[in-house]
Design a protein around this motif. Structure first.
Motif, PDB file in Angstrom:
ATOM      1  N   ASN A  31      12.338  -2.853  -3.745  1.00 32.18           N
ATOM      2  CA  ASN A  31      12.363  -2.576  -5.185  1.00 32.18           C
ATOM      3  C   ASN A  31      11.116  -3.133  -5.872  1.00 32.18           C
ATOM      4  OD1 ASN A  31      14.819  -1.329  -4.893  1.00 32.18           O
ATOM      5  ND2 ASN A  31      16.008  -3.003  -5.755  1.00 32.18           N
ATOM      6  N   ILE A  34       8.152  -0.871  -5.085  1.00 31.19           N
ATOM      7  CA  ILE A  34       8.144   0.361  -5.880  1.00 31.19           C
ATOM      8  C   ILE A  34       7.633   0.050  -7.290  1.00 31.19           C
ATOM      9  CG2 ILE A  34       9.545   2.233  -6.867  1.00 31.19           C
ATOM     10  CD1 ILE A  34       9.280   2.337  -3.770  1.00 31.19           C
ATOM     11  N   GLY A  68      14.952   8.545  -8.944  1.00 33.66           N
ATOM     12  CA  GLY A  68      15.078   8.497  -7.491  1.00 33.66           C
ATOM     13  C   GLY A  68      13.969   9.265  -6.795  1.00 33.66           C
ATOM     14  N   GLY A  71      10.893   7.029  -7.019  1.00 34.68           N
ATOM     15  CA  GLY A  71      11.025   5.945  -6.047  1.00 34.68           C
ATOM     16  C   GLY A  71      10.801   6.425  -4.621  1.00 34.68           C
ATOM     17  N   THR A  72      11.338   7.580  -4.305  1.00 33.45           N
ATOM     18  CA  THR A  72      11.157   8.159  -2.967  1.00 33.45           C
ATOM     19  C   THR A  72       9.691   8.473  -2.727  1.00 33.45           C
ATOM     20  OG1 THR A  72      13.397   9.057  -2.974  1.00 33.45           O
ATOM     21  CG2 THR A  72      11.812  10.089  -1.465  1.00 33.45           C
ATOM     22  N   PHE A 139      17.254   5.315  -4.546  1.00 37.47           N
ATOM     23  CA  PHE A 139      16.322   4.844  -5.574  1.00 37.47           C
ATOM     24  C   PHE A 139      16.827   5.147  -6.979  1.00 37.47           C
ATOM     25  CE2 PHE A 139      13.297   4.858  -1.963  1.00 37.47           C
ATOM     26  CZ  PHE A 139      12.966   3.518  -2.023  1.00 37.47           C
ATOM     27  N   GLN A 142      18.965   2.380  -7.868  1.00 30.31           N
ATOM     28  CA  GLN A 142      18.192   1.142  -8.042  1.00 30.31           C
ATOM     29  C   GLN A 142      17.339   1.160  -9.315  1.00 30.31           C
ATOM     30  OE1 GLN A 142      18.412  -1.638  -6.079  1.00 30.31           O
ATOM     31  NE2 GLN A 142      20.117  -0.489  -5.210  1.00 30.31           N
ATOM     32  N   LYS A 143      17.500   2.192 -10.125  1.00 31.95           N
ATOM     33  CA  LYS A 143      16.667   2.375 -11.318  1.00 31.95           C
ATOM     34  C   LYS A 143      16.587   1.110 -12.168  1.00 31.95           C
ATOM     35  CE  LYS A 143      16.224   5.021 -15.562  1.00 31.95           C
ATOM     36  NZ  LYS A 143      16.763   6.057 -16.431  1.00 31.95           N
TER      37      LYS A 143
END
Length: 158
Positions: A31, A34, A68, A71-72, A139, A142-143
């Motif tokens: 995390n 990112i 997401g 993040g990916t 992701f 996980q925002k």
């Protein structure tokens, strides 16, 4: 969803290699990675303050799926770079992927163009559809954790 749960989405060898590397680092490190990459890109391109503010607004406004996808995209960049290392135009292609990410975050490029590039990365790597969708879901969930990293670092740009 926990990071380790992504293992159930890993279908092929590269999926497994990627998830095992991510798990080795743990979710907190991933995390932070990112968030740091996004901040480094925003800060490192010498953007006007208005673009940095737009980037913060855009990132915070993404729904879980859009976040997401970002993040990916960021998580796959190191794997794309390693594959392109031996490619004749690898550096140019890698730079183009990074430029696309910046353009999307600041609102200069639309989502369709961004997704085309994300799908190119997916294809280049040969990751499975199941793993790809699992990464986006992970992701997205996980925002808030990743945003706290970004907002903390870009606090002066409000």
């Amino acid at each position: 969803m926990q990071l380790i749960e992504l293992k159930k989405y890993a279908v092929n060898d590269l999926d497994k290699k990627i998830i095992n590397a991510m798990i080795k680092d743990d979710y907190s490190t991933l995390n932070k990675f990112i968030g740091s990459v996004i901040c480094d890109l925003i800060e490192g391109v010498n953007l006007d303050k208005e673009y940095i503010i737009n980037a913060k607004v855009n990132i915070n406004g993404y729904d879980k799926i859009s976040f997401g996808e970002v993040g990916t995209y960021v998580a796959l960049i190191p794997y794309v770079n390693s594959i392109l290392n031996s490619h004749k135009d690898g550096h140019v292609i890698s730079t183009t992927f990074i430029e696309m990410l910046i353009s999307y975050i600041i609102g200069y490029t639309n989502k369709d163009e961004f997704i085309k590039n994300l799908l190119k990365m997916k294809s280049l790597l040969g990751i499975s559809e199941e793993f790809y969708n699992g990464l986006i879901s992970y992701f997205g969930l996980q925002k808030d954790n990743i945003l706290s990293e970004i907002d903390e670092r870009l606090v002066t740009f409000s």
